[in-house]
Write a protein that holds these residues in place. Sequence first.
Motif, PDB file in Angstrom:
ATOM      1  N   ILE A 477       0.857  -1.188   0.000  1.00 56.82           N
ATOM      2  CA  ILE A 477       0.000   0.000   0.000  1.00 56.82           C
ATOM      3  C   ILE A 477       0.891   1.236   0.000  1.00 56.82           C
ATOM      4  CG2 ILE A 477      -1.748   1.315   1.276  1.00 56.82           C
ATOM      5  CD1 ILE A 477      -2.773  -1.296   0.021  1.00 56.82           C
ATOM      6  N   ASP A 478       0.694   2.121  -0.975  1.00 56.36           N
ATOM      7  CA  ASP A 478       1.553   3.305  -1.083  1.00 56.36           C
ATOM      8  C   ASP A 478       1.217   4.360  -0.038  1.00 56.36           C
ATOM      9  OD1 ASP A 478       3.177   2.608  -3.417  1.00 56.36           O
ATOM     10  OD2 ASP A 478       1.261   2.599  -4.470  1.00 56.36           O
ATOM     11  N   PHE A 479      -0.063   4.620   0.177  1.00 53.07           N
ATOM     12  CA  PHE A 479      -0.465   5.543   1.233  1.00 53.07           C
ATOM     13  C   PHE A 479      -1.955   5.391   1.515  1.00 53.07           C
ATOM     14  CE2 PHE A 479      -2.454   8.874  -1.410  1.00 53.07           C
ATOM     15  CZ  PHE A 479      -1.875   8.637  -2.647  1.00 53.07           C
ATOM     16  N   ILE A 480      -2.398   6.020   2.632  1.00 54.53           N
ATOM     17  CA  ILE A 480      -3.797   5.959   3.059  1.00 54.53           C
ATOM     18  C   ILE A 480      -4.387   7.359   3.007  1.00 54.53           C
ATOM     19  CG2 ILE A 480      -5.334   5.530   5.036  1.00 54.53           C
ATOM     20  CD1 ILE A 480      -3.326   3.365   5.933  1.00 54.53           C
ATOM     21  N   ILE A 481      -5.591   7.462   2.451  1.00 50.50           N
ATOM     22  CA  ILE A 481      -6.347   8.719   2.505  1.00 50.50           C
ATOM     23  C   ILE A 481      -7.508   8.498   3.463  1.00 50.50           C
ATOM     24  CG2 ILE A 481      -7.794  10.335   1.208  1.00 50.50           C
ATOM     25  CD1 ILE A 481      -6.047   9.821  -1.217  1.00 50.50           C
ATOM     26  N   THR A 482      -7.713   9.402   4.411  1.00 50.77           N
ATOM     27  CA  THR A 482      -8.706   9.198   5.468  1.00 50.77           C
ATOM     28  C   THR A 482      -9.488  10.472   5.753  1.00 50.77           C
ATOM     29  OG1 THR A 482      -9.023   8.642   7.812  1.00 50.77           O
ATOM     30  CG2 THR A 482      -6.928   9.628   7.209  1.00 50.77           C
ATOM     31  N   THR A 483     -10.764  10.314   6.149  1.00 58.30           N
ATOM     32  CA  THR A 483     -11.578  11.464   6.553  1.00 58.30           C
ATOM     33  C   THR A 483     -11.576  11.657   8.059  1.00 58.30           C
ATOM     34  OG1 THR A 483     -13.585  10.117   6.715  1.00 58.30           O
ATOM     35  CG2 THR A 483     -13.124  11.164   4.586  1.00 58.30           C
ATOM     36  N   ILE A 484     -10.907  10.766   8.796  1.00 62.00           N
ATOM     37  CA  ILE A 484     -10.860  10.849  10.261  1.00 62.00           C
ATOM     38  C   ILE A 484      -9.416  10.764  10.731  1.00 62.00           C
ATOM     39  CG2 ILE A 484     -13.167   9.905  10.620  1.00 62.00           C
ATOM     40  CD1 ILE A 484     -11.911   7.186  11.117  1.00 62.00           C
ATOM     41  N   PRO A 485      -9.107  11.210  11.953  1.00 60.41           N
ATOM     42  CA  PRO A 485      -7.728  11.159  12.446  1.00 60.41           C
ATOM     43  C   PRO A 485      -7.227   9.721  12.540  1.00 60.41           C
ATOM     44  CG  PRO A 485      -9.086  12.560  13.841  1.00 60.41           C
ATOM     45  CD  PRO A 485     -10.013  11.836  12.931  1.00 60.41           C
ATOM     46  N   LEU A 486      -6.025   9.467  11.997  1.00 57.08           N
ATOM     47  CA  LEU A 486      -5.403   8.138  12.079  1.00 57.08           C
ATOM     48  C   LEU A 486      -3.917   8.306  12.350  1.00 57.08           C
ATOM     49  CD1 LEU A 486      -6.829   6.134   9.009  1.00 57.08           C
ATOM     50  CD2 LEU A 486      -7.377   5.764  11.410  1.00 57.08           C
ATOM     51  N   VAL A 487      -3.351   7.374  13.083  1.00 59.12           N
ATOM     52  CA  VAL A 487      -1.901   7.336  13.291  1.00 59.12           C
ATOM     53  C   VAL A 487      -1.421   5.962  12.850  1.00 59.12           C
ATOM     54  CG1 VAL A 487      -0.021   7.485  14.937  1.00 59.12           C
ATOM     55  CG2 VAL A 487      -2.033   8.940  15.235  1.00 59.12           C
ATOM     56  N   ILE A 488      -0.746   5.901  11.691  1.00 59.59           N
ATOM     57  CA  ILE A 488      -0.207   4.656  11.143  1.00 59.59           C
ATOM     58  C   ILE A 488       1.284   4.870  10.901  1.00 59.59           C
ATOM     59  CG2 ILE A 488      -0.369   2.928   9.304  1.00 59.59           C
ATOM     60  CD1 ILE A 488      -2.951   3.109  10.783  1.00 59.59           C
ATOM     61  N   ASP A 489       2.114   4.028  11.500  1.00 59.12           N
ATOM     62  CA  ASP A 489       3.559   4.206  11.379  1.00 59.12           C
ATOM     63  C   ASP A 489       4.112   3.675  10.061  1.00 59.12           C
ATOM     64  OD1 ASP A 489       3.885   3.453  14.891  1.00 59.12           O
ATOM     65  OD2 ASP A 489       3.734   5.396  13.895  1.00 59.12           O
ATOM     66  N   SER A 490       3.514   2.617   9.543  1.00 62.30           N
ATOM     67  CA  SER A 490       4.112   1.917   8.412  1.00 62.30           C
ATOM     68  C   SER A 490       3.779   2.526   7.050  1.00 62.30           C
ATOM     69  CB  SER A 490       3.675   0.446   8.423  1.00 62.30           C
ATOM     70  OG  SER A 490       2.258   0.350   8.418  1.00 62.30           O
ATOM     71  N   VAL A 491       2.712   3.310   6.992  1.00 60.30           N
ATOM     72  CA  VAL A 491       2.249   3.848   5.706  1.00 60.30           C
ATOM     73  C   VAL A 491       1.912   5.336   5.871  1.00 60.30           C
ATOM     74  CG1 VAL A 491       0.481   3.654   3.915  1.00 60.30           C
ATOM     75  CG2 VAL A 491       1.282   1.605   5.062  1.00 60.30           C
ATOM     76  N   PRO A 492       2.279   6.180   4.902  1.00 63.48           N
ATOM     77  CA  PRO A 492       1.900   7.594   4.982  1.00 63.48           C
ATOM     78  C   PRO A 492       0.379   7.757   5.006  1.00 63.48           C
ATOM     79  CG  PRO A 492       3.555   7.238   3.276  1.00 63.48           C
ATOM     80  CD  PRO A 492       3.099   5.886   3.712  1.00 63.48           C
ATOM     81  N   VAL A 493      -0.086   8.763   5.764  1.00 65.43           N
ATOM     82  CA  VAL A 493      -1.519   9.019   5.898  1.00 65.43           C
ATOM     83  C   VAL A 493      -1.808  10.463   5.509  1.00 65.43           C
ATOM     84  CG1 VAL A 493      -3.467   9.148   7.491  1.00 65.43           C
ATOM     85  CG2 VAL A 493      -1.798   7.308   7.734  1.00 65.43           C
ATOM     86  N   ILE A 494      -2.825  10.652   4.664  1.00 65.72           N
ATOM     87  CA  ILE A 494      -3.270  11.997   4.282  1.00 65.72           C
ATOM     88  C   ILE A 494      -4.712  12.146   4.724  1.00 65.72           C
ATOM     89  CG2 ILE A 494      -3.677  13.624   2.400  1.00 65.72           C
ATOM     90  CD1 ILE A 494      -1.586  12.091   0.774  1.00 65.72           C
ATOM     91  N   ARG A 495      -5.015  13.125   5.583  1.00 62.86           N
ATOM     92  CA  ARG A 495      -6.379  13.352   6.046  1.00 62.86           C
ATOM     93  C   ARG A 495      -7.066  14.389   5.160  1.00 62.86           C
ATOM     94  NH1 ARG A 495      -8.602  15.402  11.972  1.00 62.86           N
ATOM     95  NH2 ARG A 495     -10.801  15.117  11.491  1.00 62.86           N
ATOM     96  N   VAL A 496      -8.318  14.103   4.773  1.00 65.01           N
ATOM     97  CA  VAL A 496      -9.072  14.996   3.898  1.00 65.01           C
ATOM     98  C   VAL A 496     -10.454  15.266   4.470  1.00 65.01           C
ATOM     99  CG1 VAL A 496      -7.874  14.205   1.816  1.00 65.01           C
ATOM    100  CG2 VAL A 496     -10.008  13.079   2.520  1.00 65.01           C
ATOM    101  N   ASN A 497     -11.094  16.320   3.976  1.00 62.49           N
ATOM    102  CA  ASN A 497     -12.491  16.607   4.293  1.00 62.49           C
ATOM    103  C   ASN A 497     -13.371  15.556   3.622  1.00 62.49           C
ATOM    104  OD1 ASN A 497     -15.219  17.959   3.494  1.00 62.49           O
ATOM    105  ND2 ASN A 497     -14.388  19.314   5.060  1.00 62.49           N
ATOM    106  N   PRO A 498     -14.486  15.130   4.268  1.00 64.36           N
ATOM    107  CA  PRO A 498     -15.351  14.111   3.654  1.00 64.36           C
ATOM    108  C   PRO A 498     -15.875  14.485   2.272  1.00 64.36           C
ATOM    109  CG  PRO A 498     -15.924  14.390   5.954  1.00 64.36           C
ATOM    110  CD  PRO A 498     -14.931  15.467   5.638  1.00 64.36           C
ATOM    111  N   LEU A 499     -15.872  15.784   1.931  1.00 65.76           N
ATOM    112  CA  LEU A 499     -16.331  16.193   0.604  1.00 65.76           C
ATOM    113  C   LEU A 499     -15.177  16.430  -0.366  1.00 65.76           C
ATOM    114  CD1 LEU A 499     -19.285  18.582   1.473  1.00 65.76           C
ATOM    115  CD2 LEU A 499     -19.348  16.183   0.836  1.00 65.76           C
ATOM    116  N   LEU A 500     -13.941  16.148   0.078  1.00 65.73           N
ATOM    117  CA  LEU A 500     -12.736  16.272  -0.744  1.00 65.73           C
ATOM    118  C   LEU A 500     -12.657  17.647  -1.404  1.00 65.73           C
ATOM    119  CD1 LEU A 500     -10.343  14.397  -1.328  1.00 65.73           C
ATOM    120  CD2 LEU A 500     -11.373  13.885  -3.516  1.00 65.73           C
ATOM    121  N   LEU A 501     -12.351  18.649  -0.592  1.00 63.55           N
ATOM    122  CA  LEU A 501     -12.297  20.024  -1.074  1.00 63.55           C
ATOM    123  C   LEU A 501     -11.018  20.274  -1.873  1.00 63.55           C
ATOM    124  CD1 LEU A 501     -13.543  21.750   2.195  1.00 63.55           C
ATOM    125  CD2 LEU A 501     -14.889  20.948   0.250  1.00 63.55           C
ATOM    126  N   GLN A 502     -10.943  21.446  -2.486  1.00 65.41           N
ATOM    127  CA  GLN A 502      -9.801  21.756  -3.327  1.00 65.41           C
ATOM    128  C   GLN A 502      -8.488  21.732  -2.550  1.00 65.41           C
ATOM    129  OE1 GLN A 502      -9.772  22.111  -6.716  1.00 65.41           O
ATOM    130  NE2 GLN A 502      -7.559  22.065  -6.407  1.00 65.41           N
TER     131      GLN A 502
END
Length: 669
Positions: A477-502
Amino acid sequence: MEGLLNDRCILIMKSLITKGVLTLKELKHICNVSERTISKDLDIIEGLVKEHKLLLYRKPKLGIWIEGSEKDKERLYVSISVNNPKIPNSPKERQEYILLKLIQALGYITMQELCDEIYISRGTLENDLNYVENIIVKNGLKLKRTTNRGIKIIGDEKKLRTLIAGLFSRLSYVMPVKELVTYIGSTRIDTGEYSFEKDLFNLFSDLNLGEIEKIICEAADKFQWNFTDNAFASLLIHIAVAIKRIKSNSQVNFTENILSSLEITREYKIAEFIAKNIEKAFLINVSKTECAYISIHILGSKVQFNIINDEGKVLNRADVSDSVEELCKEMVAKAAEALDMDLINDKILLKGLSMHIRAALNRLVHDMPVKNPLLDSIKNSYVASFEAAVSASTIIKERYKLAIDENEIAYIALHIEAAIERMKNNLVDKKRIIFVCSTGIGTSQLVSSKLRRVFNNIEIVDILSSMDLKNKKLDNIDFIITTIPLVIDSVPVIRVNPLLLQEDLDNIEKFMSRSTSPEIAKKNNLKNVLQLIDRDLLFINKNFSTREEAVYEISKLMYQKGYVAEDYYDSIISREKIASTASGRVALPHGDMNKVYKSVVSICALSNKLNWDENNKIDIIIMMSIRKKDLNKIQAIFECIYDIMSDNRLINKILNCKHKEEVLEFILE
């Protein structure tokens, strides 16, 4: 005594201790209240001052001061600075406090008791109670007032529980399940100041919410029932409310017919399992009707499914009946007609919508209103999809005679918007990612479709809830995109708004070091709108008393100019009754396109704010009358008008215009 003081009393005492003699007028300016209010506060302060071997002097021509030794004054100052759990001061805080007080009360509460607790006058309490009563009535309950006994909430037990659980709805959306359970279930929360959230959390401070969480997890595993994070949190809160109410000898009731119909469902079996374990864990008796109550909330909950394949390999659900699927086919056809798009063959839309509507129908039948935390954002960002959802929802009303509100309609709009995104999609080589979402199929499909369209190298391997992520292997898995707070050590995490804003797209772009695909040119959208604006239907400094008056006057002119049918006004009012078209400072009224002969847009800048509905006071009316032949332009028109709605500077400029030409010039800018 110190613990009951409000902030204003403390500010007055500190000012008198540090500044010496002050006049009533000076204290009035310091506290920003009336002299009468200051006098009442001084009456309260006088008693406390005496307890500290001090005297409060009030001399008309000299002023007000505290007399006594400096040592005693210092002790008083320290006392009021350290030992002061705050009480509610603002109207909003007081109203929330009163509502919670009434909810928790087992009997009547006297008006004097409330006045004494929060240091307000009878008149102020009456004003606050008007607001509180409005909330209570909206939830299908009543506020009973008895002269000699006081006030209390009366009504159906199920509706009272819905009111209590509804207060947590915004928290379960912004806070992951684990964090919510830990925070609410901690020992009594005391932040040292008044907080509605603190008082709300403390309702459950005597319950082990972790035990309820464990029981629901065991039920989900046993019956292979995968809740979304929000559905899980909602069920947990409803069960916690039920336990509290059972302990206070308050039970829900159902007719034998409803009980019989629930007992044959799979959800009732899950509820039975949960009920038996709750009985053991909390030493209470969970009756048949309480078991039915739990089953209704399972029936109305969203379930997490991994519908991710755009080639039509869609997860099938045995418990989505043929009748529900047929209903959804009609809804999709209605939405497709409203948008002039081919949505009929989108299998993902049909299956996702079918699973959503199954739960939604159960919520509607059993009067379980749902709060959509994304409502305003959906109405603003996806105007065309929301309108298509309004049109599609009329099928439910016609077939089942059920009233569907804008919260449910907004969820339907997410499914439609996801289908639109899929139509725009052009996939190429992809990076492997996991998308973590807490709100369900509609949001997850919308975001995943938009990601595929905007980025040309993404492969969404899976769509999971945070509960399921912990059991997922993250190899390759290259990275995770999430709408809620996450802490993952092994994979990069990008947090976004549930409506995926600009801004979310920009952040993902930076991370991937790739460019986003170009957006539809705003200038083209603007041309479409400007061509439809009739100068005779462009108004500045107009004044209307009611929404109905405004709609009537503008639609009447449209009729006189041959744009619409004579009864177009009626169709606009009917549309407003389904869901308000107001958002922020702008309203977008529109009616049945079958009653439009020629497309036209009217812009009306108001001289005074107009109460459009109970939640919105508006400054501008943009009435859109689009005929069926021009449906291909509707998406562009909505996108352009949304740009106007979301630009406060432009709205202010339009309101200050003295000539019609200025309005058009500012829009062109």
